[in-house]
Enzyme design. Structure first.
Site, short mmCIF file in Angstrom:
data_model
loop_
_atom_site.label_atom_id
_atom_site.label_comp_id
_atom_site.label_asym_id
_atom_site.label_seq_id
_atom_site.Cartn_x
_atom_site.Cartn_y
_atom_site.Cartn_z
N LYS A 1 -3.41 -22.24 4.78
CA LYS A 1 -3.75 -21.29 3.70
C LYS A 1 -4.29 -19.98 4.29
CE LYS A 1 -6.82 -24.06 1.88
NZ LYS A 1 -6.76 -25.15 2.84
N ARG B 1 -11.55 -24.97 -6.21
CA ARG B 1 -11.23 -26.21 -5.51
C ARG B 1 -11.57 -27.43 -6.35
NH1 ARG B 1 -11.89 -24.56 0.20
NH2 ARG B 1 -12.01 -26.40 1.46
N ARG C 1 -7.26 -25.98 16.59
CA ARG C 1 -7.58 -24.64 16.06
C ARG C 1 -8.76 -24.01 16.78
NH1 ARG C 1 -8.73 -23.74 9.77
NH2 ARG C 1 -10.24 -25.42 10.08
N ARG D 1 -14.36 -24.84 15.14
CA ARG D 1 -15.23 -25.02 13.99
C ARG D 1 -15.93 -26.37 14.06
NH1 ARG D 1 -12.05 -23.17 8.59
NH2 ARG D 1 -12.91 -25.12 7.82
N ARG E 1 -12.85 -34.45 5.01
CA ARG E 1 -12.42 -33.29 4.21
C ARG E 1 -11.12 -33.62 3.46
NH1 ARG E 1 -12.05 -29.16 8.85
NH2 ARG E 1 -11.17 -27.73 7.33
P1 AP5 Z 1 -5.34 -22.48 8.83
O1 AP5 Z 1 -4.51 -21.35 8.33
O2 AP5 Z 1 -6.68 -22.17 9.41
O3 AP5 Z 1 -5.44 -23.61 7.69
P2 AP5 Z 1 -6.29 -23.64 6.35
O4 AP5 Z 1 -5.47 -24.30 5.30
O5 AP5 Z 1 -6.85 -22.28 6.03
O6 AP5 Z 1 -7.43 -24.63 6.82
P3 AP5 Z 1 -9.02 -24.65 6.59
O7 AP5 Z 1 -9.53 -25.76 7.47
O8 AP5 Z 1 -9.63 -23.31 6.78
O9 AP5 Z 1 -9.09 -25.07 5.10
P4 AP5 Z 1 -10.28 -25.67 4.36
O10 AP5 Z 1 -9.82 -25.49 2.97
O11 AP5 Z 1 -10.68 -27.04 4.73
O12 AP5 Z 1 -11.52 -24.80 4.90
P5 AP5 Z 1 -12.40 -23.69 4.23
O13 AP5 Z 1 -12.77 -22.76 5.29
O14 AP5 Z 1 -11.80 -23.19 2.96
O15 AP5 Z 1 -4.47 -23.29 9.92
C1 AP5 Z 1 -5.02 -24.39 10.62
C2 AP5 Z 1 -4.52 -24.37 12.09
O16 AP5 Z 1 -3.10 -24.61 12.10
C3 AP5 Z 1 -4.74 -23.02 12.81
O17 AP5 Z 1 -5.03 -23.27 14.16
C4 AP5 Z 1 -3.38 -22.29 12.67
O18 AP5 Z 1 -3.15 -21.38 13.74
C5 AP5 Z 1 -2.39 -23.48 12.69
N1 AP5 Z 1 -1.23 -23.24 11.83
C6 AP5 Z 1 -1.19 -22.63 10.62
N2 AP5 Z 1 0.05 -22.66 10.12
C7 AP5 Z 1 0.83 -23.33 11.04
C8 AP5 Z 1 2.21 -23.69 11.09
N3 AP5 Z 1 3.07 -23.39 10.10
N4 AP5 Z 1 2.65 -24.38 12.19
C9 AP5 Z 1 1.80 -24.71 13.17
N5 AP5 Z 1 0.49 -24.37 13.20
C10 AP5 Z 1 0.00 -23.70 12.12
O19 AP5 Z 1 -13.69 -24.56 3.77
C11 AP5 Z 1 -14.57 -25.11 4.72
C12 AP5 Z 1 -15.73 -25.77 4.01
O20 AP5 Z 1 -16.44 -24.79 3.22
C13 AP5 Z 1 -15.37 -26.87 3.01
O21 AP5 Z 1 -15.20 -28.13 3.64
C14 AP5 Z 1 -16.59 -26.84 2.08
O22 AP5 Z 1 -17.70 -27.47 2.66
C15 AP5 Z 1 -16.89 -25.35 1.99
N6 AP5 Z 1 -16.16 -24.67 0.88
C16 AP5 Z 1 -15.24 -23.66 1.00
N7 AP5 Z 1 -14.77 -23.30 -0.20
C17 AP5 Z 1 -15.40 -24.09 -1.11
C18 AP5 Z 1 -15.32 -24.22 -2.53
N8 AP5 Z 1 -14.48 -23.47 -3.26
N9 AP5 Z 1 -16.10 -25.15 -3.13
C19 AP5 Z 1 -16.97 -25.92 -2.42
N10 AP5 Z 1 -17.08 -25.86 -1.07
C20 AP5 Z 1 -16.30 -24.96 -0.42
#
Ligand code: AP5
Length: 221
Positions: free
Chosen positions: A13, A88, A127, A162, A173
């Site tokens: 994402k 979410r 990552r 991270r 997660r």
């Molecule tokens: P990446 O693009 O970083 O993936 P992502 O889907 O953004 O993954 P996240 O781990 O950031 O998502 P998340 O939703 O768990 O975390 P968030 O920060 O929102 O890609 C991942 C890896 O793969 C990278 O190394 C990239 O280079 C590689 N890659 C990408 N595309 C690829 C491809 N096509 N092929 C190969 N490699 C590829 O949330 C973190 C925490 O914050 C949550 O757990 C929660 O505690 C809190 N939080 C955030 N938002 C909320 C909310 N709305 N409500 C409550 N808690 C929240």
């Protein structure tokens, strides 16, 4: 264009939102990035959020809803954006609908990224991220390595893994994602906004799919 990205952790994402926002001049709103920055700065909200982030649980809805409402209350309120990781839960989606309605905005579409759990674990364990809050670039040890190992291509900051990218926390997660997503997606399906996108394949393959799906979405106002 006002788009919401929903998908499991590691489905790409953030990577796709960055590409799309650069190309189309949209605001990239990642609640994960905002929360990590508040943890880093030791703000009251960050201190509250830290134990949730480090254990892979969701930060309470009222905290995240207030954070997003603040962004939209500011004079620099975004009109065109990609929401990356918010809403979410069903409660967040309902609060977000109401908040957008107050500002005379609506959602153009909701992209649901699909990727199997084992691929996700492999992606997240490789990552590396840039911790500079004005950059937040993301790399992967095999799929997207930085030019200089351990340094951000864009700003030169030392890259980090991270805290929540340990296998045990990734699996937690994923459970949290599966528990919360059905109600969220049903809510947006009822509004005919959901489009599914396979997140398998290269970053460029997925990007081409995202653009194709968005091309077919018509802004409602
Ligand atoms: P990446 O693009 O970083 O993936 P992502 O889907 O953004 O993954 P996240 O781990 O950031 O998502 P998340 O939703 O768990 O975390 P968030 O920060 O929102 O890609 C991942 C890896 O793969 C990278 O190394 C990239 O280079 C590689 N890659 C990408 N595309 C690829 C491809 N096509 N092929 C190969 N490699 C590829 O949330 C973190 C925490 O914050 C949550 O757990 C929660 O505690 C809190 N939080 C955030 N938002 C909320 C909310 N709305 N409500 C409550 N808690 C929240």
């Amino acid at each position: 264009m006002r788009v919401i990205f929903v998908g499991p952790p590691g489905s790409g994402k953030g990577t796709q939102a960055t590409l799309l926002c650069q190309r189309f001049g949209l605001a990239h709103i990642s609640t994960g990035d905002v929360l990590r920055e508040s943890v880093h700065l030791r703000t009251p909200g960050g201190l509250l959020a830290e134990p949730y982030l480090s254990t892979g649980r969701l930060v309470p809805d009222d905290v995240v809803n207030a954070l997003v409402a603040d962004l939209f209350r500011a004079p620099s309120r975004p009109e065109s954006f990609v929401m990356d990781g918010y809403p979410r839960t069903l409660a967040q989606a309902v609060a977000f609908d109401e908040m957008l309605h107050e500002h005379g905005l609506d959602v153009t579409g909701v992209l649901l990224f699909q990727l199997g759990d084992e691929l996700i674990v492999r992606r997240l364990s490789g990552r590396w991220i840039c911790p500079n809050a004005t950059c937040n670039a993301t790399y992967h040890v095999y799929n997207r390595p930085p030019r200089v190992p351990g340094r951000c291509d864009l700003c030169g900051t030392a890259l980090l893994q991270r805290e929540d990218d340990k296998e045990e926390t990734i699996r937690r997660r994923l459970e949290v994602y599966h528990e919360n997503t059905a109600g969220l997606i049903d809510h947006y399906r009822a509004q005919k906004l959901v489009r599914e996108v396979s997140a398998d394949g290269t970053i460029e393959d997925v990007y081409a799919r995202v653009v194709k799906v968005l091309d077919k979405l018509k802004p409602r106002r």
